[in-house]
Scaffold this motif. Structure first.
Motif, PDB file in Angstrom:
ATOM      1  N   ILE A  34      41.558  24.269  35.823  1.00  0.00           N
ATOM      2  CA  ILE A  34      41.115  25.341  36.661  1.00  0.00           C
ATOM      3  C   ILE A  34      41.933  25.610  38.057  1.00  0.00           C
ATOM      4  O   ILE A  34      42.545  26.628  38.181  1.00  0.00           O
ATOM      5  N   ALA A  35      42.520  24.354  38.604  1.00  0.00           N
ATOM      6  CA  ALA A  35      43.001  24.570  39.884  1.00  0.00           C
ATOM      7  C   ALA A  35      44.761  24.933  39.487  1.00  0.00           C
ATOM      8  O   ALA A  35      45.267  25.844  40.108  1.00  0.00           O
ATOM      9  N   GLY A  39      46.463  28.380  40.637  1.00  0.00           N
ATOM     10  CA  GLY A  39      47.481  28.055  41.375  1.00  0.00           C
ATOM     11  C   GLY A  39      48.597  28.986  40.528  1.00  0.00           C
ATOM     12  O   GLY A  39      49.329  29.704  41.426  1.00  0.00           O
ATOM     13  N   SER A  40      48.546  29.185  39.316  1.00  0.00           N
ATOM     14  CA  SER A  40      49.436  30.138  38.729  1.00  0.00           C
ATOM     15  C   SER A  40      49.234  31.625  39.246  1.00  0.00           C
ATOM     16  O   SER A  40      50.243  32.203  39.483  1.00  0.00           O
ATOM     17  N   ALA A  41      47.993  31.968  39.297  1.00  0.00           N
ATOM     18  CA  ALA A  41      47.834  33.147  39.879  1.00  0.00           C
ATOM     19  C   ALA A  41      48.091  33.657  41.356  1.00  0.00           C
ATOM     20  O   ALA A  41      49.026  34.497  41.435  1.00  0.00           O
ATOM     21  N   ILE A  42      48.071  32.693  42.216  1.00  0.00           N
ATOM     22  CA  ILE A  42      48.378  32.728  43.524  1.00  0.00           C
ATOM     23  C   ILE A  42      50.020  32.520  43.665  1.00  0.00           C
ATOM     24  O   ILE A  42      50.488  33.534  44.274  1.00  0.00           O
ATOM     25  N   VAL A  64      50.856  39.268  36.472  1.00  0.00           N
ATOM     26  CA  VAL A  64      50.033  38.303  36.947  1.00  0.00           C
ATOM     27  C   VAL A  64      48.998  37.862  35.879  1.00  0.00           C
ATOM     28  O   VAL A  64      48.908  36.672  35.563  1.00  0.00           O
ATOM     29  N   PHE A  65      48.720  39.026  34.905  1.00  0.00           N
ATOM     30  CA  PHE A  65      47.881  38.834  33.812  1.00  0.00           C
ATOM     31  C   PHE A  65      48.913  37.745  32.984  1.00  0.00           C
ATOM     32  O   PHE A  65      48.025  36.974  32.189  1.00  0.00           O
ATOM     33  N   LEU A  66      50.036  38.170  32.585  1.00  0.00           N
ATOM     34  CA  LEU A  66      50.686  37.313  31.519  1.00  0.00           C
ATOM     35  C   LEU A  66      50.999  35.842  32.051  1.00  0.00           C
ATOM     36  O   LEU A  66      51.107  35.018  31.224  1.00  0.00           O
ATOM     37  N   ALA A  67      51.249  35.873  33.384  1.00  0.00           N
ATOM     38  CA  ALA A  67      51.564  34.605  34.142  1.00  0.00           C
ATOM     39  C   ALA A  67      50.512  33.692  33.866  1.00  0.00           C
ATOM     40  O   ALA A  67      50.596  32.470  33.428  1.00  0.00           O
ATOM     41  N   VAL A  68      49.162  34.247  33.933  1.00  0.00           N
ATOM     42  CA  VAL A  68      48.144  33.366  34.021  1.00  0.00           C
ATOM     43  C   VAL A  68      47.562  32.921  32.559  1.00  0.00           C
ATOM     44  O   VAL A  68      46.846  32.066  32.178  1.00  0.00           O
ATOM     45  N   LEU A  69      48.162  33.941  31.789  1.00  0.00           N
ATOM     46  CA  LEU A  69      47.931  33.771  30.363  1.00  0.00           C
ATOM     47  C   LEU A  69      48.351  32.599  29.816  1.00  0.00           C
ATOM     48  O   LEU A  69      47.694  31.705  28.779  1.00  0.00           O
ATOM     49  N   LEU A 129      56.155  27.299  33.746  1.00  0.00           N
ATOM     50  CA  LEU A 129      56.447  26.027  34.248  1.00  0.00           C
ATOM     51  C   LEU A 129      55.149  25.236  34.577  1.00  0.00           C
ATOM     52  O   LEU A 129      54.945  24.031  34.593  1.00  0.00           O
ATOM     53  N   PHE A 130      54.131  25.723  34.899  1.00  0.00           N
ATOM     54  CA  PHE A 130      52.732  25.261  35.156  1.00  0.00           C
ATOM     55  C   PHE A 130      52.205  24.713  34.155  1.00  0.00           C
ATOM     56  O   PHE A 130      51.573  23.702  34.053  1.00  0.00           O
ATOM     57  N   THR A 131      52.344  25.112  32.777  1.00  0.00           N
ATOM     58  CA  THR A 131      52.195  24.377  31.783  1.00  0.00           C
ATOM     59  C   THR A 131      52.597  23.198  31.297  1.00  0.00           C
ATOM     60  O   THR A 131      51.925  22.249  30.645  1.00  0.00           O
TER      61      THR A 131
END
Length: 279
Positions: A34-35, A39-42, A64-69, A129-131
């Protein structure tokens, strides 16, 4: 409040908080994921706000939508026990959606190359990169390797800052992207990263089998990743003409100012642990 005090507060409050998230293994580390998604969205918003100062971009909501996806899909794949290698398909789909958006949302295409390449990069940087942090949570001994990852990067950054402040004045100005960084600080960070991995090997030998060469290699790679991530973030900010990526973290600026080392180190750490310890 002095800069030193702010950094110490972040270290003694932020580090235990992150490690606390790591310790919760419920539903494949639900709190941590969740964090990461938040964090990806921010991070995407901060990256967008910096980039749009210099170039035209596709709509913020779409990027933003695609990054969070991407991290959201990664977590779904983990819950469903799907092959995480399929994530490259999701990232490719995101790039294709951006290409389609460029075709259908604009009538002038003079800036299309820059607009598209920057938009795709933002999705990669603040999403894909977050993944890799999430992928570490899919290891067999995920709690240990996640804790080691965060501790290694935090210890690297802390010792790099400390060594730089105490002994690095005469070795600054080497890196054009960040003139305040020093060679002594880099060596301090390198020592911190290697020491973290070696100590983990000493205290948890069953989780890191083999020779001490393996944790030393991981520490070296992590140090290179952390330094590079910090320098790349400095390049972004200089290009955008801003001091900080945002304002969300006291004494640090934006979220990207604090996670840049993590983002670049995560893929390197993931690959190194995967091949050296067979996770």
């Amino acid at each position: 409040m002095s800069k030193v005090t702010k950094r110490l507060l972040i270290f003694f409050i932020g580090v235990p908080s992150v490690l606390g998230l790591v310790l919760v293994q419920f539903l494949c580390h639900l709190p941590l994921n969740i964090a990461i998604i938040a964090g990806s969205a921010i991070s995407c918003i901060e990256m967008y706000n910096m980039s749009v100062k210099r170039t035209k971009l596709l709509p913020k909501w779409l990027i933003v939508f695609l990054a969070v996806l991407l991290p959201a899909s990664e977590y779904a794949f983990m819950l469903l026990n799907l092959n995480l290698d399929y994530m490259i398909w999701i990232f490719s789909l995101c790039a294709i959606i951006l290409l389609m958006a460029e075709c259908f949302m604009h009538k002038s295409f003079d800036d299309s190359i820059v607009r598209l390449s920057t938009s795709v990069f933002i999705v990669f940087y603040s999403g894909y990169l977050f993944t890799f942090i999430q992928r570490i949570g899919d290891f067999k001994d995920s709690t240990f390797f996640l804790a080691l990852f965060f501790f290694t990067v935090f210890f690297h950054d802390s010792l790099a800052w400390l060594f730089g402040v105490l002994m690095g004045k005469n070795t600054r100005g080497i890196f054009a992207a960040s003139p305040n960084k020093s060679i002594v600080g880099c060596l301090g960070g390198l020592f911190g990263a290697v020491a973290s991995c070696v100590l983990a090997k000493i205290f948890f030998p069953c989780l890191m089998p083999g020779s001490f060469f393996k944790p030393v290699i991981i520490g070296l790679f992590c140090s290179v990743g952390a330094i590079t991530g910090d320098l790349v973030e400095s390049v972004f900010k200089r290009s955008a003409g801003v001091k900080d990526s945002g304002w969300i973290i006291m004494g640090r600026g934006g979220l990207l100012d604090s996670v840049d080392s993590l983002l670049f180190t995560a893929p390197i750490y993931y690959v190194a642990v995967h091949f050296l310890f067979g996770n």
